[in-house]
Design an enzyme around this catalytic site. Structure first.
Site, mmCIF file in Angstrom:
data_model
loop_
_atom_site.group_PDB
_atom_site.id
_atom_site.type_symbol
_atom_site.label_atom_id
_atom_site.label_comp_id
_atom_site.label_asym_id
_atom_site.label_seq_id
_atom_site.Cartn_x
_atom_site.Cartn_y
_atom_site.Cartn_z
ATOM 1 N N ASP A 53 0.171 16.954 9.168
ATOM 2 C CA ASP A 53 0.857 17.081 7.946
ATOM 3 C C ASP A 53 1.316 18.567 7.687
ATOM 4 O O ASP A 53 0.900 19.325 6.830
ATOM 5 C CB ASP A 53 -0.580 16.906 6.677
ATOM 6 C CG ASP A 53 -1.519 15.690 7.102
ATOM 7 O OD1 ASP A 53 -0.709 14.801 7.728
ATOM 8 O OD2 ASP A 53 -2.351 15.606 6.432
ATOM 9 N N TRP A 67 0.783 -1.193 -0.056
ATOM 10 C CA TRP A 67 0.160 -0.050 0.047
ATOM 11 C C TRP A 67 0.836 1.232 0.111
ATOM 12 O O TRP A 67 1.770 1.361 0.686
ATOM 13 C CB TRP A 67 -0.840 -0.065 1.174
ATOM 14 C CG TRP A 67 -1.602 1.170 1.426
ATOM 15 C CD1 TRP A 67 -0.815 2.409 2.229
ATOM 16 C CD2 TRP A 67 -2.758 1.825 1.032
ATOM 17 N NE1 TRP A 67 -1.752 3.571 2.284
ATOM 18 C CE2 TRP A 67 -3.044 3.100 1.720
ATOM 19 C CE3 TRP A 67 -3.990 1.220 0.451
ATOM 20 C CZ2 TRP A 67 -4.250 3.752 1.375
ATOM 21 C CZ3 TRP A 67 -4.937 2.022 0.245
ATOM 22 C CH2 TRP A 67 -5.129 2.981 0.554
ATOM 23 N N TRP A 89 3.188 9.815 9.967
ATOM 24 C CA TRP A 89 2.017 10.139 8.972
ATOM 25 C C TRP A 89 3.012 11.344 8.314
ATOM 26 O O TRP A 89 4.001 11.534 8.197
ATOM 27 C CB TRP A 89 0.638 10.516 9.740
ATOM 28 C CG TRP A 89 0.028 9.318 10.022
ATOM 29 C CD1 TRP A 89 0.468 8.159 10.278
ATOM 30 C CD2 TRP A 89 -1.492 9.280 10.697
ATOM 31 N NE1 TRP A 89 -0.504 7.230 10.534
ATOM 32 C CE2 TRP A 89 -1.633 8.106 10.848
ATOM 33 C CE3 TRP A 89 -2.272 10.438 10.558
ATOM 34 C CZ2 TRP A 89 -2.925 7.612 11.006
ATOM 35 C CZ3 TRP A 89 -3.646 10.128 10.966
ATOM 36 C CH2 TRP A 89 -3.988 8.542 11.139
ATOM 37 N N SER A 90 1.890 11.943 7.295
ATOM 38 C CA SER A 90 2.401 12.808 6.531
ATOM 39 C C SER A 90 3.229 14.107 6.885
ATOM 40 O O SER A 90 2.991 14.592 7.918
ATOM 41 C CB SER A 90 1.148 13.391 5.472
ATOM 42 O OG SER A 90 0.911 12.191 4.474
ATOM 43 N N ASN A 128 0.112 5.677 0.053
ATOM 44 C CA ASN A 128 -0.839 6.889 -0.135
ATOM 45 C C ASN A 128 0.052 8.359 -0.154
ATOM 46 O O ASN A 128 0.642 8.176 -1.055
ATOM 47 C CB ASN A 128 -1.852 6.814 0.885
ATOM 48 C CG ASN A 128 -1.668 6.883 2.332
ATOM 49 O OD1 ASN A 128 -1.223 6.106 2.884
ATOM 50 N ND2 ASN A 128 -1.740 7.801 3.128
ATOM 51 N N ASP A 129 -0.096 9.099 0.572
ATOM 52 C CA ASP A 129 0.413 10.261 0.222
ATOM 53 C C ASP A 129 1.908 10.421 0.014
ATOM 54 O O ASP A 129 2.730 9.709 0.592
ATOM 55 C CB ASP A 129 0.378 11.399 1.437
ATOM 56 C CG ASP A 129 -1.069 11.399 2.231
ATOM 57 O OD1 ASP A 129 -1.938 10.492 1.782
ATOM 58 O OD2 ASP A 129 -1.203 11.897 3.019
ATOM 59 N N ASP A 184 1.512 9.390 18.673
ATOM 60 C CA ASP A 184 1.950 9.061 19.854
ATOM 61 C C ASP A 184 1.421 7.956 20.619
ATOM 62 O O ASP A 184 0.331 7.453 19.957
ATOM 63 C CB ASP A 184 2.376 10.153 20.675
ATOM 64 C CG ASP A 184 0.876 10.775 21.266
ATOM 65 O OD1 ASP A 184 -0.063 9.920 21.350
ATOM 66 O OD2 ASP A 184 1.279 11.878 21.865
#
Ligand code: FRU
Length: 528
Positions: free
Chosen positions: A147, A19, A81-82, A21-22, A101
């Site tokens: 983000d 997978w 994450w992003s 994504n961004d 976290d």
């Protein structure tokens, strides 16, 4: 091989499996392009998110490295994450990213390369003081606080960065400032917010030159630039053009841009991120193109998600919209050109384009129309996507539909059509570009949604041009020389491998002229 994997892309970026994504933190460092991305090392579905890492000399061929950032600290133990990279003085890259976290809260973390003389920047060291930004209790945003953008320097020499958020249903870009890139203080007001937009994911904020196609570094400001604010929400990437008052830290959208209406792409395109390429002095955009297949099919094929062809991006001469165009490097993959002479495409005509690999191609076509007086009248403004779904490729009008049929099977049980239709609306010509996936596959489990956009061209004076990049399960279209982009994912069952065909078509009643038709087979890029 292609028989087991008919949908695997040949020149659109994807990792070897699983997978994504961004796109995260794209940058050019030491002449090499770095692309990071949200990646699940374990499966073809979202989860276990780390920063996958690939490098390229030309934005076309990519080498995959080990993940650059993965959970290791309390501040990111539940996911990385992003985020974005910023080049600090002395050309030192720094990554700001969102960590989940141990409490499940979203916080912002900093990481820097372990060894700046490693051209691949393989290893990244996290700051022991992480997290550097945490949600404050007054704004109830610990699950909507993520983000970070590429940071920029203000006139006062301090850094600024945006973090996507929301307050109730109001989406916003929170502003933080720092002297040293480590201690960040939240500004009193967000840089911008809009009501009822929901959480703004993956904001992007950057200057664009008022004139010309070159790009500028993210910290540039002045009378010669405009600023673009982009945010991802409701599965779509929206942008505004405006001015950024650096002294007051205020963004003021231009007239017509005070709501999020304009989109980078009117198909499947999300969580995009741009960077300034100091090599070719341009702004380059990467976007995530999700699958349109069901999860069980993604698991079966072992992968999910690709990155759209990197696009150069600039402001149109009108100042009223952005223009995007595949980076020139991609043209190096073109082979076996097929150029058809200019010709009339009669109402009802289907013209096969022979001699190109129809599953892996780059097609440029331009049309000229004369009988504009006969265009269908549109009484009420309608969402272009709805207009395209109501008036698919088989619904005739005077002027259109005309365009391309891609991934067409013999006998046309399957095809995807990308086409124009011209309307008369309030005594002006209105050009609609559609990407109609409704007949793209006999497998009706796929999302077969039709997409549409208006293209700001005046067909009296300009040709109607369309460029479509075809890549096994991708139909990435650029209408009006990049003024309207539509990306679609399709999974034909018959029109695969050497069974796929390519056509130009005119289903309108009036003839149109093809002024140019050039098509190329595309070589396979070296990816992974
Ligand atoms: C956007 C997004 C981001 C988040 C990331 C998680 O697609 O939801 O907001 O950081 O993906 O993978």
């Amino acid at each position: 091989d292609s028989n087991d994997q008919p949908y695997r892309t040949a020149y659109h970026f994807q990792p070897p499996k699983n997978w994504i994504n961004d796109p995260n933190g794209p940058m050019r460092y030491g002449g090499l392009y770095h692309l990071f991305y949200q990646y699940n090392p374990q499966a073809a579905v979202w989860g276990n998110i780390v920063w996958g890492h690939s490098v390229s000399k030309d934005l076309v061929n990519w080498t995959t490295l080990d993940p650059a950032i993965f959970p290791s600290q309390p501040s990111d133990i539940k996911g990385c994450w992003s985020g974005s990279t910023t080049l600090l003085p002395g050309n030192k890259p720094a990554i700001l990213y969102t960590g989940i976290d141990s409490m499940g809260h979203q916080v912002q973390n900093l990481a820097k390369p372990k060894n700046l003389s490693d051209p691949f920047l393989k290893e990244w060291v996290k700051f022991p003081q992480n997290p550097l930004m945490a949600a404050t209790s007054d704004n109830n945003i610990e699950s909507d606080f993520r983000d970070p953008t590429t940071a920029w320097l203000g006139q006062d020499g301090h850094w600024r960065v945006l973090v996507g958020s929301k307050r109730r249903t109001r989406g916003m870009a929170l502003l933080y400032r720092s002297k040293d890139f480590v201690n960040w203080v939240q500004a009193k007001h967000p840089l911008y917010s809009t009501k009822d937009s929901g959480m703004w994911e993956c904001p992007d904020f950057f200057p664009v030159l008022k004139n010309g196609q070159l790009g500028v570094d993210t910290s540039v400001n002045g009378d010669h630039v405009r600023h673009v604010l982009k945010a991802s929400m409701k599965s779509q990437d929206y942008y505004m053009i405006g001015s950024y008052n650096a002294a007051k830290d205020v963004f003021l959208p231009d007239k017509g841009f005070d709501e999020f209406v304009s989109r980078y792409d009117y198909g499947k395109y999300y969580a995009s991120k741009s960077f300034f390429d100091d090599g070719k002095k341009r702004r380059v955009l990467f976007g995530w193109v999700d699958e349109s297949s069901i999860e069980a099919d993604d698991i079966k094929k072992g992968w999910s998600g690709i990155i759209g062809i990197p696009r150069a991006m600039w402001v149109h001469d009108s100042g009223k919209q952005l223009v995007q165009w595949p980076v020139v490097e991609i043209e190096e993959l073109r082979t076996n050109p097929v150029n058809l002479p200019p010709q009339v495409l009669k109402g009802g005509q289907l013209l096969q384009i022979n001699g190109v690999t129809a599953t892996q191609a780059d097609v440029e076509i331009s049309f000229e129309v004369s009988k504009l007086i006969e265009a269908e009248v549109l009484d009420n403004w309608t969402d272009p996507k709805i207009l395209c779904s109501q008036k698919g490729s088989s619904i005739k009008s005077e002027l259109g539909p005309f365009g391309l049929l891609v991934f067409a099977s013999e006998g046309l049980q399957e095809f995807t059509s990308v086409f124009f239709r011209i309307f008369k609306y309030q005594n002006k010509n209105l050009v609609l570009l559609c990407s109609d996936q409704s007949r793209s596959s006999l497998n009706k489990n796929n999302d077969l949604t039709t997409y549409g956009a208006f293209v700001d061209v005046e067909p009296l004076h300009e040709k109607l041009s369309l460029r479509t990049l075809i890549d096994h399960s991708v139909v990435e279209s650029f209408g009006g020389e990049g003024r309207a982009c539509i990306t679609a994912r399709v999974y034909p069952t018959l029109a695969i491998n050497d069974k796929a065909q390519l056509y130009a078509f005119n289903n309108g009643t009036s003839d149109v002229n093809i002024t140019r038709l050039s098509a190329w087979s595309m070589k396979k890029a070296q990816i992974n």
